[in-house]
Scaffold this motif. Structure first.
Motif, PDB file in Angstrom:
ATOM      1  N   TYR A  17       0.838  -1.206   0.000  1.00 37.54           N
ATOM      2  CA  TYR A  17       0.000   0.000   0.000  1.00 37.54           C
ATOM      3  C   TYR A  17       0.875   1.259   0.000  1.00 37.54           C
ATOM      4  O   TYR A  17       0.606   2.228  -0.732  1.00 37.54           O
ATOM      5  N   ASP A  56      -8.928  -2.578   1.224  1.00 35.87           N
ATOM      6  CA  ASP A  56      -9.866  -1.716   0.491  1.00 35.87           C
ATOM      7  C   ASP A  56      -9.171  -0.443   0.021  1.00 35.87           C
ATOM      8  O   ASP A  56      -9.362   0.024  -1.110  1.00 35.87           O
ATOM      9  N   GLN A 114      -7.029  -1.078  -2.989  1.00 35.04           N
ATOM     10  CA  GLN A 114      -7.812  -1.157  -4.236  1.00 35.04           C
ATOM     11  C   GLN A 114      -8.217   0.242  -4.698  1.00 35.04           C
ATOM     12  O   GLN A 114      -8.137   0.574  -5.888  1.00 35.04           O
ATOM     13  N   ARG A 161      -5.344   2.050  -6.250  1.00 37.07           N
ATOM     14  CA  ARG A 161      -5.035   1.575  -7.603  1.00 37.07           C
ATOM     15  C   ARG A 161      -6.045   2.084  -8.614  1.00 37.07           C
ATOM     16  O   ARG A 161      -5.736   2.226  -9.793  1.00 37.07           O
ATOM     17  N   ARG A 162      -7.259   2.332  -8.125  1.00 33.64           N
ATOM     18  CA  ARG A 162      -8.278   2.909  -9.018  1.00 33.64           C
ATOM     19  C   ARG A 162      -8.108   4.418  -9.110  1.00 33.64           C
ATOM     20  O   ARG A 162      -8.818   5.083  -9.849  1.00 33.64           O
TER      21      ARG A 162
END
Lengths: 112, 549
Positions: free
Chosen positions: B379, B441, B444, B447-448
């Motif tokens: 992360y 979460d 993710q 990364r988006r």
């Protein structure tokens, strides 16, 4: 308040506090320490000497040893100008007297 | 003890004690600058000072709140009370009423910061008058001629703080509750004796950790710490495991030391001692009485020197009355000096700090779960921040300097409302899982490209509640496996592996990617395929299981 309680309070309010600095005084105390000693002996309450608080707290008590304590505190009062002037001999004697007052009041409270 | 110089809180309605301490404790390396007016924390010259002066109970509470790193409290016993607080009906003895004020403060300090040593500065007469009220283990006294003796005060403070420093704690979290403060003191005493120690407490309260990190660490014994969970061993294997075997004792037996011998010179923890079979109880009693152990199938006894710690959440006296546990063995376990760990629901004041500690521990370098650390580093790399961790309880910091896990007010409230049947262990699992899920979460989202503040990882109330009610499959769930003896180690290992896959399959509802993530830390298609292959090799059937769930 009975006599035992009165003697306990006398020790707490006068005996303990009067010797606070005296018992810790080094041979050559600095000005700050002498100022603390002055507070203990001559300003135990604002503008009230230890001898005055003693007289107030000991009112009504007839124990003979209290007269000796009163005399010891009287002697410290006579030393006040010299202690405030930081005269070493007077400071040392005042500290000695304060410790003696504490010891006698402690004994009185314990024996009551 | 605090990292630097010890910090003292003086509670006295006058300023004489504070002044004395400021002036005469310099030799003891205390900072000594003070204006002596009002609460200490408002003093402009406070910087660097390690003394704090409070004049009454309210100020004492505020001082402890503002200065949680206080090391010891100096408390005068007798307080002047304003006339409006002196109701004749309260206490006809005015002197006693003044002492009661000091006792009230002592009681409050003990309740709020039970671990803090309190030094009463008073007279022997005042102490004697309250002998019936004062619990002698709650304070130390500087009385009589020593009450205003700076040297005596300094030495006493040093001695108390040195004694506290020698109490072994490891990374054991004591918290602030009175019960834990007593436990800390008693554990330190017990560590120094060679007598057996009985640890009581519900499951998950930290009995094993206390045994290893506190009692064993504090005993200073040269031998190892050996732990045996008697609930996890088949009853038929317990005696051989504990006492060892001689070749030929039974079919397949070899010369082997038991765990008691392995613990020679050190500490042996027998967890769930209530599960000890009758024959093993008899043998253990012999070990305790004679300090010798005899291996199964052997007649020669071997001397052993072991500090025995027996832990249980069972009611041993009831078991003894029912004949399921030997009364003479129970008596040998030194029940009079037993230590009882309080359940988490009785020390909820410690919950916040426990949560923060568990989250930090989960992501620490070299932590037991390297996977969580790997996730943190992943992360950090994706977000372009350093992989350092902080925990915020309540409001998030405006400018976080580390990756900050934020347990908001509603999430904390949900944690506080829970009954915690699994105690501290359950809290550790919930706190760790919550932070791992939230971080996953956040990864993710990063990364988006959907994160606005990379350093903040919020822990939602919804997530916490899902974990508490068990709706969320837990990657940390403990799986109990049962095993009857098998002809070979290979077969035993295969059986355990089969049970593990079976349980994971049920827990993940047949999600092979999730199973792979739990087993290997990777949830890739290739990893899921490998897990599925092994699942089939173990003779397990996916189709029928999925239907049943």
């Amino acid at each position: 308040m009975n006599e035992r309680q009165q003697l306990a309070r006398l020790y707490h309010d006068v005996g303990k506090y009067v010797a606070r600095t005296a018992r810790n005084l080094p041979p050559e105390p600095d000005a700050e320490m002498i100022a603390m000693l002055v507070r203990d002996l001559y300003e135990l309450r604002p503008s009230e000497r230890a001898s005055q608080l003693f007289a107030e707290r000991a009112a009504g008590l007839s124990h003979p040893a209290l007269a000796e304590v009163r005399a010891l505190l009287g002697e410290t009062d006579t030393l006040e100008p010299r202690v405030r002037a930081r005269e070493p001999e007077a400071v040392a004697r005042a500290a000695e007297l304060a410790c003696e007052v504490e010891a006698r009041l402690r004994t009185l409270a314990a024996d009551a | 003890m605090s990292a630097n110089r010890p910090k003292l809180l003086i509670v006295d309605d006058g300023d004489r004690h504070a002044e004395l301490a400021h002036r005469f404790l310099r030799e003891y390396d205390y900072a000594t600058r003070c204006e002596l007016r009002g609460p200490c924390w408002s003093c402009e010259r406070r910087a660097g000072c390690t003394l704090t002066h409070a004049h009454d109970l309210a100020e004492a509470r505020e001082a402890l709140e503002r200065h949680p790193d206080v090391d010891a409290v100096l408390l005068d016993l007798v307080f002047e009370l304003p006339a409006e607080r002196l109701a004749p009906s309260d206490e006809p003895d005015l002197e006693r009423r003044r002492r009661l004020e000091g006792l009230r403060i002592l009681e409050a300090v003990r309740a709020e910061r039970g671990e803090l040593p309190v030094i009463l500065m008073t007279s022997r007469e005042e102490l004697a008058a309250e002998e019936a009220t004062l619990a002698s283990d709650e304070f130390v006294a500087l009385a009589g001629a020593d009450a205003f003796d700076a040297r005596a005060l300094g030495l006493l403070v040093e001695r108390i703080l040195a004694a506290r420093a020698t109490v072994p704690t490891g990374d054991y979290f004591w918290g602030r509750s009175t019960a834990m403060a007593h436990l800390r003191r008693d554990a330190a005493i017990q560590a120094r004796t060679s007598l057996p120690l009985l640890l009581l407490g519900e499951t998950g309260t930290g009995k094993s950790a206390l045994a290893e990190r506190v009692v064993h660490a504090g005993a200073g014994r040269p031998g190892p710490f050996v732990s045996v969970d008697l609930a996890a061993l088949p009853a038929t294997l317990i005696a051989a495991e504990l006492f060892g075997t001689a070749r030929g004792a039974f079919s397949g037996a070899v010369d082997r030391r038991g765990r008691i011998e392995v613990a020679h010179g050190g500490t042996l923890l027998l967890d769930e001692i209530g599960n000890l079979p009758p024959e093993a109880q008899r043998m253990l009693l012999t070990v305790l009485e004679e300090r010798r152990v005899t291996r199964l199938g052997e007649s020669q006894a071997r001397p052993v020197d072991v500090k025995l710690i027996a832990a249980t959440n069972a009611d041993l006296p009831s078991l003894a009355r029912a004949g399921a546990f030997r009364a003479d063995l129970y008596a040998r376990l030194n029940p009079a000096a037993r230590l009882t760990l309080p359940p988490l629901r009785d020390r909820l004041a410690d919950l916040d700090e426990l949560v923060a500690g568990f989250v930090r521990r989960a992501f620490a370098s070299g932590s037991a779960s390297g996977r969580d650390r790997a996730l943190l580093e992943e992360y950090a790399q994706a977000s372009g921040v350093a992989p350092t961790v902080a925990v915020a309880l309540g409001k998030p910091p405006s400018e976080p300097s580390a990756i900050t896990f934020v347990f908001g007010g509603p999430a904390l409230a949900a944690l506080r409302r829970h009954r915690w049947p699994g105690n501290v262990r359950e809290l550790q699992q919930v706190a760790t899982n919550a932070s791992v899920f939230a971080l996953a979460d956040a990864l993710q989202a990063t990364r988006r490209g959907a994160t606005s503040q990379a350093r903040l990882v919020p822990i939602s109330q919804t997530l916490v509640r899902r974990l508490l009610t068990g709706d969320e499959p837990s990657p940390r769930s403990e799986i109990a496996l049962t095993l009857a003896p098998r002809p070979s180690l290979r077969q035993a290992a295969r059986e355990l592996e089969r049970q593990l896959y079976e349980r994971l399959f049920d827990e993940t509802r047949g999600d092979f990617a999730e199973m792979a993530r739990r087993l290997t830390g990777r949830a890739s298609t290739a990893a899921a395929r490998q897990v599925r292959l092994r699942f089939n090799q173990l003779g397990l059937k996916a189709r029928g299981r999925r239907k049943s769930t």
